[in-house]
Design an enzyme around this catalytic site. Structure first.
Site, PDB file in Angstrom:
ATOM      1  N   ARG A 104       0.849  -1.191   0.000  1.00 66.56           N
ATOM      2  CA  ARG A 104       0.000   0.000   0.000  1.00 66.56           C
ATOM      3  C   ARG A 104       0.879   1.233   0.000  1.00 66.56           C
ATOM      4  O   ARG A 104       1.738   1.384   0.868  1.00 66.56           O
ATOM      5  CB  ARG A 104      -0.893   0.021   1.240  1.00 66.56           C
ATOM      6  N   THR A 108      -1.295   7.435  -0.501  1.00 66.52           N
ATOM      7  CA  THR A 108      -2.616   7.277  -1.134  1.00 66.52           C
ATOM      8  C   THR A 108      -3.376   6.065  -0.592  1.00 66.52           C
ATOM      9  O   THR A 108      -4.581   5.954  -0.797  1.00 66.52           O
ATOM     10  CB  THR A 108      -2.462   7.072  -2.652  1.00 66.52           C
ATOM     11  N   ASP A 200       0.009  -3.663  12.086  1.00 67.44           N
ATOM     12  CA  ASP A 200       0.515  -4.027  10.759  1.00 67.44           C
ATOM     13  C   ASP A 200       0.855  -5.516  10.735  1.00 67.44           C
ATOM     14  O   ASP A 200       1.813  -5.963  11.377  1.00 67.44           O
ATOM     15  CB  ASP A 200       1.765  -3.193  10.431  1.00 67.44           C
ATOM     16  N   ASP A 203       4.471  -6.542   9.468  1.00 69.89           N
ATOM     17  CA  ASP A 203       5.517  -6.236  10.451  1.00 69.89           C
ATOM     18  C   ASP A 203       5.467  -7.195  11.639  1.00 69.89           C
ATOM     19  O   ASP A 203       6.504  -7.587  12.176  1.00 69.89           O
ATOM     20  CB  ASP A 203       5.378  -4.791  10.951  1.00 69.89           C
TER      21      ASP A 203
HETATM   22  C1  PRP Z   1      -1.378  -5.000   4.202  1.00 70.03           C
HETATM   23  C2  PRP Z   1      -2.198  -6.276   4.253  1.00 70.03           C
HETATM   24  C3  PRP Z   1      -2.955  -6.223   2.955  1.00 70.03           C
HETATM   25  C4  PRP Z   1      -3.221  -4.746   2.808  1.00 70.03           C
HETATM   26  C5  PRP Z   1      -4.621  -4.449   3.238  1.00 70.03           C
HETATM   27  O1  PRP Z   1      -0.271  -5.173   3.410  1.00 70.03           O
HETATM   28  O2  PRP Z   1      -1.421  -7.432   4.405  1.00 70.03           O
HETATM   29  O3  PRP Z   1      -2.247  -6.703   1.841  1.00 70.03           O
HETATM   30  O4  PRP Z   1      -2.291  -4.062   3.672  1.00 70.03           O
HETATM   31  O5  PRP Z   1      -4.933  -3.117   3.031  1.00 70.03           O
HETATM   32  P1  PRP Z   1      -5.981  -2.647   1.927  1.00 70.03           P
HETATM   33  O6  PRP Z   1      -7.184  -3.503   2.112  1.00 70.03           O
HETATM   34  O7  PRP Z   1      -6.227  -1.212   2.299  1.00 70.03           O
HETATM   35  O8  PRP Z   1      -5.371  -2.777   0.576  1.00 70.03           O
HETATM   36  P2  PRP Z   1       0.808  -3.999   3.172  1.00 70.03           P
HETATM   37  O9  PRP Z   1       0.423  -3.200   1.969  1.00 70.03           O
HETATM   38  O10 PRP Z   1       1.024  -3.261   4.445  1.00 70.03           O
HETATM   39  O11 PRP Z   1       2.102  -4.809   2.748  1.00 70.03           O
HETATM   40  P3  PRP Z   1       2.953  -5.908   3.539  1.00 70.03           P
HETATM   41  O12 PRP Z   1       2.130  -7.171   3.593  1.00 70.03           O
HETATM   42  O13 PRP Z   1       4.145  -6.057   2.682  1.00 70.03           O
HETATM   43  O14 PRP Z   1       3.266  -5.385   4.916  1.00 70.03           O
HETATM   44  N1  URA Z   2      -2.680  -3.519   6.746  1.00 73.29           N
HETATM   45  C1  URA Z   2      -2.384  -4.015   7.970  1.00 73.29           C
HETATM   46  O1  URA Z   2      -1.436  -4.801   8.125  1.00 73.29           O
HETATM   47  N2  URA Z   2      -3.161  -3.639   9.002  1.00 73.29           N
HETATM   48  C2  URA Z   2      -4.190  -2.801   8.868  1.00 73.29           C
HETATM   49  O2  URA Z   2      -4.874  -2.515   9.861  1.00 73.29           O
HETATM   50  C3  URA Z   2      -4.471  -2.280   7.590  1.00 73.29           C
HETATM   51  C4  URA Z   2      -3.707  -2.676   6.540  1.00 73.29           C
END
Ligand code: PRP
Ligand code: URA
Length: 209
Positions: A104, A108, A200, A203
């Site tokens: 993400r 944005t 998160d 993380d």
């Molecule tokens: C997180 C999560 C989803 C997304 C959800 O990933 O694992 O993929 O955010 O958010 P959304 O519904 O608003 O799209 P992130 O983009 O943080 O990446 P990561 O898994 O690499 O930490």
């Molecule tokens: N991605 C995450 O990992 N946690 C949230 O709450 C939203 C997006």
């Protein structure tokens, strides 16, 4: 919401309560993501088609049922979706695995694609997309869009925690997709994080913060 299944099984809810705690260690968080994913997989595969087969036991021939129909694929959305894969593969060992890399954009909150590798015959498979979090729904909708562009017709989405905004986004863009959640939380905050959520997920699985 016919296609939305919130799994209120006591074991799932108990494990989810521990998962959410800010005091849960990375090791325990990772283990719980796996345990919850296995339990969710059991429910999300409940309607897979089966066919009757005859099996010779040491005593007699038993009429049994085995999986029939399409072969399966598990598609984690990177990174956090990776935490759900092992538990799924333990239950469905012959499934193929594809990867969709999305993150993400911090400003944005829109998903940005950075990697994709799908099984060659993905259009002939029943697909389970896995990602612990369904926040705005942008990542889920983009992953499903992409799978449909590759010919997938039978798609199930599995998220551990969702929220009304994410559920609505998936339902609007992809009303045919079955959505399985362990919880549908209250809302998103100004950073598009789920409230109360668990923070998160990536993380916490990988210990990067
Ligand atoms: C997180 C999560 C989803 C997304 C959800 O990933 O694992 O993929 O955010 O958010 P959304 O519904 O608003 O799209 P992130 O983009 O943080 O990446 P990561 O898994 O690499 O930490
Ligand atoms: N991605 C995450 O990992 N946690 C949230 O709450 C939203 C997006």
């Amino acid at each position: 919401m016919a296609n939305v299944h919130v799994l209120d099984h006591p074991l799932i809810q108990h494990k989810l309560a521990i998962l959410r705690s800010k005091n849960t260690s990375v090791k325990e968080f990772r283990e719980l993501i796996g345990e919850i994913s296995g339990l969710m997989c059991y429910e999300a595969t409940r309607n897979l088609p089966t066919k009757e087969v005859e099996v010779a036991t040491p005593v007699a021939v038993a009429k049994c049922r085995r999986l029939a129909g399409k072969k399966l694929a598990i598609i984690p959305i990177l990174r956090a979706g990776l935490g759900m894969v092992d538990a799924m593969v333990e239950l469905i060992p012959s499934a193929k695995i594809g990867h969709i890399g999305l993150y993400r954009d911090p400003e944005t909150h829109l998903p940005v694609e950075y990697y994709c590798k799908l099984p060659e015959d993905i259009e002939n498979r029943q697909v389970f997309v896995v990602d612990p979090m369904l926040a705005t729904g942008g990542s889920a909708v983009a992953a499903i869009d992409f799978l449909k562009q590759h010919g997938c017709k039978n798609i199930t989405m599995m998220n551990i925690i969702g929220c009304p905004e994410g559920v609505a986004a998936v339902q609007k863009a992809h009303p045919d997709v079955e959505l399985y959640l362990a919880a549908c939380d209250e809302k998103l905050n100004e950073h598009a994080y789920i409230v109360p959520g668990l923070g998160d997920a990536g993380d916490r699985i990988f210990g990067t913060k």
